[in-house]
Design a protein around this motif. Structure first.
Motif, PDB file in Angstrom:
ATOM      1  N   THR A   6      38.180  36.383  26.764  1.00 33.47           N
ATOM      2  CA  THR A   6      38.610  34.994  26.575  1.00 33.47           C
ATOM      3  C   THR A   6      37.929  34.438  25.325  1.00 33.47           C
ATOM      4  O   THR A   6      36.889  34.927  24.904  1.00 33.47           O
ATOM      5  CB  THR A   6      38.253  34.131  27.797  1.00 33.47           C
ATOM      6  OG1 THR A   6      36.840  34.220  28.040  1.00 33.47           O
ATOM      7  CG2 THR A   6      39.001  34.604  29.034  1.00 33.47           C
TER       8      THR A   6
ATOM      9  N   HIS B 127      36.043  29.371  35.006  1.00 34.09           N
ATOM     10  CA  HIS B 127      37.271  30.161  35.114  1.00 34.09           C
ATOM     11  C   HIS B 127      37.410  30.745  36.518  1.00 34.09           C
ATOM     12  O   HIS B 127      36.405  30.975  37.208  1.00 34.09           O
ATOM     13  CB  HIS B 127      37.273  31.274  34.066  1.00 34.09           C
ATOM     14  CG  HIS B 127      37.313  30.776  32.664  1.00 34.09           C
ATOM     15  ND1 HIS B 127      38.337  30.004  32.167  1.00 34.09           N
ATOM     16  CD2 HIS B 127      36.432  30.938  31.629  1.00 34.09           C
ATOM     17  CE1 HIS B 127      38.094  29.719  30.894  1.00 34.09           C
ATOM     18  NE2 HIS B 127      36.946  30.271  30.550  1.00 34.09           N
TER      19      HIS B 127
ATOM     20  N   TYR C 105      34.732  37.950  30.740  1.00 30.62           N
ATOM     21  CA  TYR C 105      34.898  36.501  30.632  1.00 30.62           C
ATOM     22  C   TYR C 105      33.753  35.803  31.351  1.00 30.62           C
ATOM     23  O   TYR C 105      33.092  36.391  32.206  1.00 30.62           O
ATOM     24  CB  TYR C 105      36.261  36.058  31.190  1.00 30.62           C
ATOM     25  CG  TYR C 105      36.406  36.055  32.687  1.00 30.62           C
ATOM     26  CD1 TYR C 105      36.222  34.879  33.419  1.00 30.62           C
ATOM     27  CD2 TYR C 105      36.740  37.216  33.390  1.00 30.62           C
ATOM     28  CE1 TYR C 105      36.385  34.858  34.797  1.00 30.62           C
ATOM     29  CE2 TYR C 105      36.906  37.204  34.768  1.00 30.62           C
ATOM     30  CZ  TYR C 105      36.726  36.021  35.468  1.00 30.62           C
ATOM     31  OH  TYR C 105      36.886  36.006  36.835  1.00 30.62           O
TER      32      TYR C 105
ATOM     33  N   ASP D 161      46.460  31.427  34.104  1.00 29.70           N
ATOM     34  CA  ASP D 161      46.570  32.703  34.798  1.00 29.70           C
ATOM     35  C   ASP D 161      47.619  33.591  34.143  1.00 29.70           C
ATOM     36  O   ASP D 161      47.450  34.814  34.037  1.00 29.70           O
ATOM     37  CB  ASP D 161      46.947  32.472  36.259  1.00 29.70           C
ATOM     38  CG  ASP D 161      45.783  31.934  37.083  1.00 29.70           C
ATOM     39  OD1 ASP D 161      44.685  31.780  36.523  1.00 29.70           O
ATOM     40  OD2 ASP D 161      45.979  31.667  38.280  1.00 29.70           O
TER      41      ASP D 161
ATOM     42  N   THR E  67      42.510  40.542  40.164  1.00 30.58           N
ATOM     43  CA  THR E  67      43.708  40.766  39.361  1.00 30.58           C
ATOM     44  C   THR E  67      43.477  41.880  38.345  1.00 30.58           C
ATOM     45  O   THR E  67      44.324  42.765  38.169  1.00 30.58           O
ATOM     46  CB  THR E  67      44.101  39.471  38.631  1.00 30.58           C
ATOM     47  OG1 THR E  67      44.369  38.443  39.590  1.00 30.58           O
ATOM     48  CG2 THR E  67      45.333  39.690  37.770  1.00 30.58           C
ATOM     49  N   ALA E  68      42.326  41.851  37.685  1.00 23.33           N
ATOM     50  CA  ALA E  68      42.012  42.882  36.689  1.00 23.33           C
ATOM     51  C   ALA E  68      41.893  44.248  37.347  1.00 23.33           C
ATOM     52  O   ALA E  68      42.381  45.256  36.807  1.00 23.33           O
ATOM     53  CB  ALA E  68      40.728  42.522  35.959  1.00 23.33           C
TER      54      ALA E  68
ATOM     55  N   ILE F 150      46.277  35.498  31.182  1.00 22.29           N
ATOM     56  CA  ILE F 150      45.447  36.629  31.598  1.00 22.29           C
ATOM     57  C   ILE F 150      46.332  37.775  32.087  1.00 22.29           C
ATOM     58  O   ILE F 150      46.133  38.947  31.727  1.00 22.29           O
ATOM     59  CB  ILE F 150      44.470  36.201  32.698  1.00 22.29           C
ATOM     60  CG1 ILE F 150      43.362  35.311  32.114  1.00 22.29           C
ATOM     61  CG2 ILE F 150      43.855  37.409  33.394  1.00 22.29           C
ATOM     62  CD1 ILE F 150      42.367  36.031  31.235  1.00 22.29           C
ATOM     63  N   LEU F 151      47.320  37.457  32.920  1.00 25.57           N
ATOM     64  CA  LEU F 151      48.215  38.480  33.445  1.00 25.57           C
ATOM     65  C   LEU F 151      48.955  39.198  32.325  1.00 25.57           C
ATOM     66  O   LEU F 151      49.117  40.422  32.340  1.00 25.57           O
ATOM     67  CB  LEU F 151      49.212  37.853  34.418  1.00 25.57           C
ATOM     68  CG  LEU F 151      48.690  37.524  35.814  1.00 25.57           C
ATOM     69  CD1 LEU F 151      49.710  36.701  36.585  1.00 25.57           C
ATOM     70  CD2 LEU F 151      48.369  38.804  36.569  1.00 25.57           C
TER      71      LEU F 151
ATOM     72  N   LEU G  67      37.772  43.890  31.061  1.00 19.61           N
ATOM     73  CA  LEU G  67      37.970  42.445  30.924  1.00 19.61           C
ATOM     74  C   LEU G  67      36.602  41.780  30.988  1.00 19.61           C
ATOM     75  O   LEU G  67      35.838  42.026  31.927  1.00 19.61           O
ATOM     76  CB  LEU G  67      38.865  41.905  32.036  1.00 19.61           C
ATOM     77  CG  LEU G  67      38.918  40.369  32.176  1.00 19.61           C
ATOM     78  CD1 LEU G  67      39.597  39.736  30.969  1.00 19.61           C
ATOM     79  CD2 LEU G  67      39.622  39.956  33.474  1.00 19.61           C
TER      80      LEU G  67
ATOM     81  N   VAL H 150      35.577  44.851  35.147  1.00 22.63           N
ATOM     82  CA  VAL H 150      35.342  43.441  34.828  1.00 22.63           C
ATOM     83  C   VAL H 150      33.862  43.190  34.587  1.00 22.63           C
ATOM     84  O   VAL H 150      33.012  43.544  35.421  1.00 22.63           O
ATOM     85  CB  VAL H 150      35.831  42.516  35.970  1.00 22.63           C
ATOM     86  CG1 VAL H 150      35.546  41.047  35.628  1.00 22.63           C
ATOM     87  CG2 VAL H 150      37.312  42.718  36.223  1.00 22.63           C
TER      88      VAL H 150
ATOM     89  N   ARG I 200      39.189  34.726  40.867  1.00 19.39           N
ATOM     90  CA  ARG I 200      40.262  35.601  41.343  1.00 19.39           C
ATOM     91  C   ARG I 200      40.747  36.541  40.253  1.00 19.39           C
ATOM     92  O   ARG I 200      41.422  37.543  40.546  1.00 19.39           O
ATOM     93  CB  ARG I 200      41.428  34.775  41.877  1.00 19.39           C
ATOM     94  CG  ARG I 200      42.103  33.884  40.841  1.00 19.39           C
ATOM     95  CD  ARG I 200      43.301  33.133  41.416  1.00 19.39           C
ATOM     96  NE  ARG I 200      43.887  32.217  40.449  1.00 19.39           N
ATOM     97  CZ  ARG I 200      43.496  30.959  40.272  1.00 19.39           C
ATOM     98  NH1 ARG I 200      42.520  30.469  41.034  1.00 19.39           N
ATOM     99  NH2 ARG I 200      44.068  30.195  39.364  1.00 19.39           N
ATOM    100  N   TRP I 201      40.421  36.257  38.999  1.00 25.00           N
ATOM    101  CA  TRP I 201      40.816  37.171  37.923  1.00 25.00           C
ATOM    102  C   TRP I 201      40.183  38.548  38.104  1.00 25.00           C
ATOM    103  O   TRP I 201      40.694  39.537  37.591  1.00 25.00           O
ATOM    104  CB  TRP I 201      40.399  36.592  36.567  1.00 25.00           C
ATOM    105  CG  TRP I 201      41.159  35.384  36.138  1.00 25.00           C
ATOM    106  CD1 TRP I 201      42.270  34.851  36.721  1.00 25.00           C
ATOM    107  CD2 TRP I 201      40.867  34.561  35.009  1.00 25.00           C
ATOM    108  NE1 TRP I 201      42.685  33.735  36.033  1.00 25.00           N
ATOM    109  CE2 TRP I 201      41.841  33.531  34.977  1.00 25.00           C
ATOM    110  CE3 TRP I 201      39.883  34.580  34.030  1.00 25.00           C
ATOM    111  CZ2 TRP I 201      41.843  32.549  33.989  1.00 25.00           C
ATOM    112  CZ3 TRP I 201      39.880  33.601  33.046  1.00 25.00           C
ATOM    113  CH2 TRP I 201      40.859  32.597  33.021  1.00 25.00           C
TER     114      TRP I 201
END
Length: 446
Positions: A148, A265, A254, A183, A272-273, A186-187, A252, A280, A268-269
């Motif tokens: 990010t 932020h 962030y 979101d 997702t990652a 990011i996706l 990822l 992450v 939940r990312w």
């Protein structure tokens, strides 16, 4: 910042308790502030050195302040024992090792991180933790580093390791004036296909990088030796052989809370990652001083922390909290005393130490690391939720007052970057800052 008050007698005080009275309307707007009265008592006792020196300290985003209880615990421990190098074999060494390992367990317990799933690796600070990830992560021409735009420069610097091995670096832009990231953005970044082999080969040829670092026969030999050593240690860790580790699409990175804007932020990312094949790195340095983080619920692969941000002392001690599973994906480009189990001069090979010791070069700060146990006990005795309530109440009140000040003087309240429920304890004005954002650069702070 810190300002010196030359005449404290001119300041308003509470009714016989040394506190300043709450501003009119404050408690009705922030009723939860009443539950933080303990902090007023601690301010007058444990942090009385601020009054003695005539200081008002506001730079908690830069560093916390130690309580008198912490300092007394450190002095009592040093006066009451003999502590030696943990790498030696003697009673003084054993005493140091015991305290260091106790601190390691206290760190995991503070984040509710299961010891069978996470390890705590001691580093000089969060920056050192980020560098450790950058130098050991298996970047290559077919992997991505996704960032990010509001990462700390210590996280941004990981891109240099990625670039040196031919990986692609991609920044996810802000999507609102509040400097938040959608979101969907990011996706979209995570869903991009892996770089193809032809493009990867072209980048390697063009840049002259060596993406095969850590993948040759010698590297496999080191992993095999390290794996044998870990088996001998009898501790539950993931296998280190390259064949047992699934190939990842990249990393990822962030901040849980932006050091630049204060935006928090979504955690939940992380899930997702993982679902998109990414590891992450969650930069928690600005987040954990006033927010609860439960690693039994959210499961980042790497979590850098600087402890002086939480409770001021000790400085020079940080942590990389990492999932045991991902240790098998990391490759150390060198070894040092403390991180190596065996090294042959004539045979030109080495076997790294097991578990977290593989990543702790040299002698750890064995006189400072035990202070983490008392520091975490101090924070937990207050309660992280109480600290969070205090920070949110004061920050919200400050922003509300600033907005009212601007309206009453026909000024622009948008000089303040964020709204109270979004800035989470860090306040930064646009003046002198948005120029950096507009130019696509980042100042270094903290």
């Amino acid at each position: 910042m810190t300002t010196t008050l030359h005449e404290r007698s001119g300041l308003p005080g509470g009714a016989g308790n040394g506190r300043w009275p709450e501003p009119p309307g404050f408690l009705s707007a922030y009723s939860g502030y009443r539950s933080t009265a303990l902090l007023d008592r601690l301010r007058a006792t444990e942090y009385s050195y601020l009054d003695a020196a005539g200081h008002v300290y506001l730079d908690y985003a830069g560093a916390g302040l130690p309580a008198q209880t912490q300092l007394a615990a450190h002095a009592e421990r040093i006066r009451g024992g003999v502590f030696g190098n943990p790498h030696s074999e003697n009673p003084a060494s054993a005493a140091s090792t015991e305290l260091v390992e106790r601190a390691r367990l206290a760190v995991l317990a503070h984040f509710n991180a299961p010891p069978e799933e996470y390890v705590a690796i001691f580093t000089p600070n969060a920056t050192g933790a980020c560098r450790l990830v950058g130098e050991t992560y298996p970047f290559g021409p077919r992997t991505r580093l996704v960032l990010t735009q509001d990462n700390h420069n210590s996280v941004n610097g990981i891109r240099e390791f990625a670039r040196s091995r031919g990986a692609l670096t991609q920044y996810v832009p802000f999507s609102s004036p509040e400097l938040r990231v959608d979101d969907d953005a990011i996706l979209q970044a995570l869903a991009l296909p892996r770089p193809g082999p032809l493009g990867a080969a072209w980048r390697v040829a063009r840049s002259g990088v060596a993406p095969w670092a850590g993948r040759g026969s010698r590297a496999r030999r080191q992993r095999s030796l390290a794996e044998e050593g870990i088996r001998d240690a009898g501790r539950p860790v993931a296998a280190l052989s390259a064949g047992a580790v699934p190939r990842r699409r990249g990393l990822l990175a962030y901040p849980a809370q932006s050091n630049f804007s204060g935006v928090q932020h979504p955690l939940r990312w992380i899930q997702t990652a993982h679902e998109h094949g990414y590891d992450v790195l969650l930069d928690a340095a600005a987040y954990v001083p006033s927010n609860r983080l439960d690693l039994s619920v959210v499961k980042p692969d790497f979590l850098p922390v600087s402890w002086y941000k939480l409770f001021g002392c000790p400085t020079g001690v940080g942590c990389l909290i990492a999932r045991r599973e991902v240790l098998g994906r990391l490759w150390r480009p060198w070894f040092a005393g403390g991180s190596v189990y065996l090294a042959s001069v004539q045979g030109d090979w080495h076997a790294l130490a097991p578990d977290e010791a593989r990543f702790e070069d040299g002698t750890v700060s064995f006189l400072q690391i035990p202070d983490l146990e008392s520091g975490l006990a101090w924070v937990n005795s207050i309660g992280i939720d109480r600290i969070h309530q205090r920070v949110m109440s004061l920050t919200g009140w400050l922003i509300d007052r600033r907005a009212g000040y601007c309206r009453g003087r026909d000024l622009h309240p948008d000089r303040m970057l964020l709204q109270p429920r979004r800035c989470r304890g860090r306040v930064r004005t646009n003046q002198g800052r948005l120029a950096h954002s507009a130019a696509g650069t980042r100042p270094d702070h903290g």
